[in-house]
Design a protein around this motif. Sequence first.
Motif, PDB file in Angstrom:
ATOM      1  N   ALA A 227      38.285  40.623  95.081  1.00 46.29           N
ATOM      2  CA  ALA A 227      39.428  39.712  95.014  1.00 46.29           C
ATOM      3  C   ALA A 227      39.856  39.309  96.412  1.00 46.29           C
ATOM      4  O   ALA A 227      39.742  40.093  97.364  1.00 46.29           O
ATOM      5  CB  ALA A 227      40.598  40.352  94.285  1.00 46.29           C
ATOM      6  N   LEU A 228      40.338  38.082  96.519  1.00 47.76           N
ATOM      7  CA  LEU A 228      40.911  37.571  97.757  1.00 47.76           C
ATOM      8  C   LEU A 228      42.386  37.314  97.469  1.00 47.76           C
ATOM      9  O   LEU A 228      42.719  36.537  96.562  1.00 47.76           O
ATOM     10  CB  LEU A 228      40.192  36.291  98.174  1.00 47.76           C
ATOM     11  CG  LEU A 228      40.270  35.865  99.635  1.00 47.76           C
ATOM     12  CD1 LEU A 228      39.728  36.948 100.561  1.00 47.76           C
ATOM     13  CD2 LEU A 228      39.490  34.575  99.835  1.00 47.76           C
ATOM     14  N   LEU A 229      43.268  37.960  98.231  1.00 44.12           N
ATOM     15  CA  LEU A 229      44.700  37.941  97.942  1.00 44.12           C
ATOM     16  C   LEU A 229      45.500  37.465  99.139  1.00 44.12           C
ATOM     17  O   LEU A 229      45.089  37.671 100.293  1.00 44.12           O
ATOM     18  CB  LEU A 229      45.176  39.353  97.570  1.00 44.12           C
ATOM     19  CG  LEU A 229      44.391  40.089  96.485  1.00 44.12           C
ATOM     20  CD1 LEU A 229      44.849  41.532  96.398  1.00 44.12           C
ATOM     21  CD2 LEU A 229      44.559  39.380  95.140  1.00 44.12           C
ATOM     22  N   GLY A 230      46.651  36.865  98.877  1.00 42.08           N
ATOM     23  CA  GLY A 230      47.590  36.528  99.932  1.00 42.08           C
ATOM     24  C   GLY A 230      48.597  37.652 100.105  1.00 42.08           C
ATOM     25  O   GLY A 230      49.185  38.121  99.123  1.00 42.08           O
ATOM     26  N   VAL A 231      48.783  38.103 101.332  1.00 43.29           N
ATOM     27  CA  VAL A 231      49.750  39.171 101.605  1.00 43.29           C
ATOM     28  C   VAL A 231      50.642  38.751 102.771  1.00 43.29           C
ATOM     29  O   VAL A 231      50.211  38.043 103.682  1.00 43.29           O
ATOM     30  CB  VAL A 231      49.062  40.512 101.932  1.00 43.29           C
ATOM     31  CG1 VAL A 231      48.369  41.078 100.704  1.00 43.29           C
ATOM     32  CG2 VAL A 231      48.071  40.367 103.074  1.00 43.29           C
ATOM     33  N   ILE A 313      52.547  39.632  96.250  1.00 43.88           N
ATOM     34  CA  ILE A 313      51.266  38.959  96.471  1.00 43.88           C
ATOM     35  C   ILE A 313      51.475  37.448  96.443  1.00 43.88           C
ATOM     36  O   ILE A 313      52.085  36.906  95.519  1.00 43.88           O
ATOM     37  CB  ILE A 313      50.228  39.400  95.427  1.00 43.88           C
ATOM     38  CG1 ILE A 313      49.939  40.909  95.589  1.00 43.88           C
ATOM     39  CG2 ILE A 313      48.934  38.599  95.561  1.00 43.88           C
ATOM     40  CD1 ILE A 313      49.021  41.494  94.533  1.00 43.88           C
ATOM     41  N   LYS A 314      50.943  36.766  97.447  1.00 44.16           N
ATOM     42  CA  LYS A 314      51.165  35.329  97.634  1.00 44.16           C
ATOM     43  C   LYS A 314      49.954  34.510  97.186  1.00 44.16           C
ATOM     44  O   LYS A 314      49.434  33.681  97.915  1.00 44.16           O
ATOM     45  CB  LYS A 314      51.453  35.046  99.108  1.00 44.16           C
ATOM     46  CG  LYS A 314      52.678  35.760  99.655  1.00 44.16           C
ATOM     47  CD  LYS A 314      53.957  35.325  98.931  1.00 44.16           C
ATOM     48  CE  LYS A 314      55.188  35.932  99.554  1.00 44.16           C
ATOM     49  NZ  LYS A 314      56.423  35.537  98.834  1.00 44.16           N
ATOM     50  N   GLY A 315      49.521  34.752  95.969  1.00 40.91           N
ATOM     51  CA  GLY A 315      48.369  34.053  95.437  1.00 40.91           C
ATOM     52  C   GLY A 315      47.132  34.932  95.503  1.00 40.91           C
ATOM     53  O   GLY A 315      47.059  35.878  96.303  1.00 40.91           O
ATOM     54  N   GLY A 316      46.164  34.630  94.651  1.00 42.18           N
ATOM     55  CA  GLY A 316      44.951  35.431  94.662  1.00 42.18           C
ATOM     56  C   GLY A 316      43.901  34.916  93.708  1.00 42.18           C
ATOM     57  O   GLY A 316      44.203  34.185  92.759  1.00 42.18           O
ATOM     58  N   ILE A 317      42.658  35.296  93.975  1.00 46.16           N
ATOM     59  CA  ILE A 317      41.521  34.934  93.123  1.00 46.16           C
ATOM     60  C   ILE A 317      40.642  36.167  92.968  1.00 46.16           C
ATOM     61  O   ILE A 317      40.272  36.803  93.970  1.00 46.16           O
ATOM     62  CB  ILE A 317      40.666  33.802  93.734  1.00 46.16           C
ATOM     63  CG1 ILE A 317      41.521  32.591  94.103  1.00 46.16           C
ATOM     64  CG2 ILE A 317      39.561  33.398  92.773  1.00 46.16           C
ATOM     65  CD1 ILE A 317      40.725  31.522  94.848  1.00 46.16           C
ATOM     66  N   VAL A 318      40.303  36.510  91.749  1.00 48.05           N
ATOM     67  CA  VAL A 318      39.292  37.528  91.484  1.00 48.05           C
ATOM     68  C   VAL A 318      37.966  36.808  91.262  1.00 48.05           C
ATOM     69  O   VAL A 318      37.879  35.901  90.420  1.00 48.05           O
ATOM     70  CB  VAL A 318      39.653  38.385  90.259  1.00 48.05           C
ATOM     71  CG1 VAL A 318      38.518  39.370  89.945  1.00 48.05           C
ATOM     72  CG2 VAL A 318      40.954  39.143  90.507  1.00 48.05           C
ATOM     73  N   ALA A 319      36.964  37.148  92.020  1.00 42.10           N
ATOM     74  CA  ALA A 319      35.664  36.469  91.938  1.00 42.10           C
ATOM     75  C   ALA A 319      35.089  36.582  90.531  1.00 42.10           C
ATOM     76  O   ALA A 319      35.069  37.671  89.945  1.00 42.10           O
ATOM     77  CB  ALA A 319      34.698  37.054  92.956  1.00 42.10           C
ATOM     78  N   GLN A 320      34.588  35.452  90.015  1.00 44.33           N
ATOM     79  CA  GLN A 320      34.028  35.405  88.670  1.00 44.33           C
ATOM     80  C   GLN A 320      32.506  35.363  88.673  1.00 44.33           C
ATOM     81  O   GLN A 320      31.885  35.251  87.620  1.00 44.33           O
ATOM     82  CB  GLN A 320      34.583  34.197  87.921  1.00 44.33           C
ATOM     83  CG  GLN A 320      36.100  34.233  87.753  1.00 44.33           C
ATOM     84  CD  GLN A 320      36.579  35.462  87.001  1.00 44.33           C
ATOM     85  OE1 GLN A 320      36.105  35.750  85.899  1.00 44.33           O
ATOM     86  NE2 GLN A 320      37.515  36.210  87.599  1.00 44.33           N
ATOM     87  N   SER A 321      31.911  35.441  89.854  1.00 46.92           N
ATOM     88  CA  SER A 321      30.453  35.447  89.961  1.00 46.92           C
ATOM     89  C   SER A 321      30.071  36.120  91.270  1.00 46.92           C
ATOM     90  O   SER A 321      30.894  36.250  92.182  1.00 46.92           O
ATOM     91  CB  SER A 321      29.889  34.021  89.939  1.00 46.92           C
ATOM     92  OG  SER A 321      30.273  33.317  91.113  1.00 46.92           O
ATOM     93  N   SER A 322      28.812  36.536  91.364  1.00 53.70           N
ATOM     94  CA  SER A 322      28.334  37.153  92.606  1.00 53.70           C
ATOM     95  C   SER A 322      28.344  36.139  93.740  1.00 53.70           C
ATOM     96  O   SER A 322      28.590  36.497  94.904  1.00 53.70           O
ATOM     97  CB  SER A 322      26.931  37.722  92.409  1.00 53.70           C
ATOM     98  OG  SER A 322      26.018  36.701  92.016  1.00 53.70           O
ATOM     99  N   GLU A 323      28.104  34.865  93.430  1.00 54.57           N
ATOM    100  CA  GLU A 323      28.122  33.833  94.468  1.00 54.57           C
ATOM    101  C   GLU A 323      29.542  33.641  95.005  1.00 54.57           C
ATOM    102  O   GLU A 323      29.739  33.486  96.226  1.00 54.57           O
ATOM    103  CB  GLU A 323      27.595  32.515  93.901  1.00 54.57           C
ATOM    104  CG  GLU A 323      27.707  31.321  94.849  1.00 54.57           C
ATOM    105  CD  GLU A 323      26.985  31.510  96.163  1.00 54.57           C
ATOM    106  OE1 GLU A 323      27.355  30.821  97.147  1.00 54.57           O
ATOM    107  OE2 GLU A 323      26.062  32.344  96.238  1.00 54.57           O
TER     108      GLU A 323
END
Length: 467
Positions: A227-231, A313-323
């Motif tokens: 995951a890529l998160l805003g902190v 947390i100031k936004g975030g994305i959990v990766a949905q694929s290996s790419e």
Amino acid sequence: MASHPPLSPHDIARALDGLHPDLRILGPDAVAGRHPGEDPTNLAAGVVAQPASTAAAAALISWCRANHVAIVPQGGLSGLVGGGVSRHGDVILSSARLNRVIAIHVDEETVEVEAGVTLEGLQAALAPHGLTTGIDLGSRGSATIGGMVSTNAGGILAFRNGVMRHQILGLEAVLPSGEILSDMTRVVKVSAGPDIKQIFIGGEGAFGFVTRVVMKVEPIRPHRAVALLGVTNAGRALEIAAHLRRHPSLLLEAAEMMWPHYARDHAQLKGFDLSWLEGGASLLLVEISAQSADHATSLLEEELAAIWDAADIKGGIVAQSSEQARRFWDLREDSGFYFSAFPQAPSFDVSLPPTLVDHYVAELAHRLRSIGSGYDAYVYGHIADGNLHIALATPGPLSPNIKHDVEDAVYAGITACGGSFSAEHGVGLDKHRAYLEHADPGKQALARQFKTLLDPDGLFNPGKVPF
């Protein structure tokens, strides 16, 4: 001490030719076309000796001592502090042909490996056995095990498994005398006097040439979620990391933080959309492992949702694929992006207690601004263990006075708070002044005594660490 007339690279190459059947010598003509690695003067010696056995390394070292020729040990040429720089009249002692994985002890979870094996090569050899190393680096494709021993490398997993010092059970090295020290211990528990091998770990090739090591390894956990998160700050990042570390059904594999200047400029260069990131937040990359890929992703999503508001947390994305996960990691690991805009940008590698990171980064920005305009810093690193990488958004090299001012700004308070002016890159040539000013004087004096005892002529990697 009697003076010794210097030998030319051609003289040295001719003299070494045929010295030992397991020793390959590359003379000036062969060296001329080779890539020097991270530093353009790594191959300035013009002579590279490549032993394929410990005996061949010992023969080379004995010859160099007898002929008063300095030796520069080299691994993957990926060092960032000038630790592998060589000069006309030196002999480069390369581990390139010491490249065998000798034995994998699956049930023990240990491996015996020669010093020239790359970290990535070792990981590939372990994978079919369901094992991997307990240490990982972004430079895994070029970093050699011997080089990692010599700099006491850290990397992504240090917050959990420690650094290279904690991974080594035993090692073999050739001393500056040409004698071989072999302590290839395969067990954790050894209470049999001083642990002499420790002098080679982090010694940057000053005390001898490491040829073989025994390392701990661990089971592979292939099922990952990223995951890529805003902190808002490092404190919040540590809260998130601590929450994930305490969960009984997952294992935290990485917690990497990128401050706003780094995140914004790198994302723009990569064409990476950060429109979801709120305000001037920093980026936190977390990776976890679990019992299955689907379980890892759902578990990470659930745990982030559970602490979302509390951790601000100031936004975030959990990766949905290996790419997508690879693209997240690329933002963090392709960290030299700033060199295209700022050639030879001055860079630093410090560590401090993680809870002090926010205060340090704020004070660093203030100290750099007091030097003058144009000294903004890119800050990123391994937040869970407090290791920060810092690069100035300005081209180098700096003038001596400005360089000293910048170093003072970066290193201020580091030692006093229990940190280190060099976290995982070593001292080499670049951090001489920092070593003299920030390493404990008693530690420096003892290191010099060790150096005099083991290498009285000062022939092993001279001038790198100021012994």
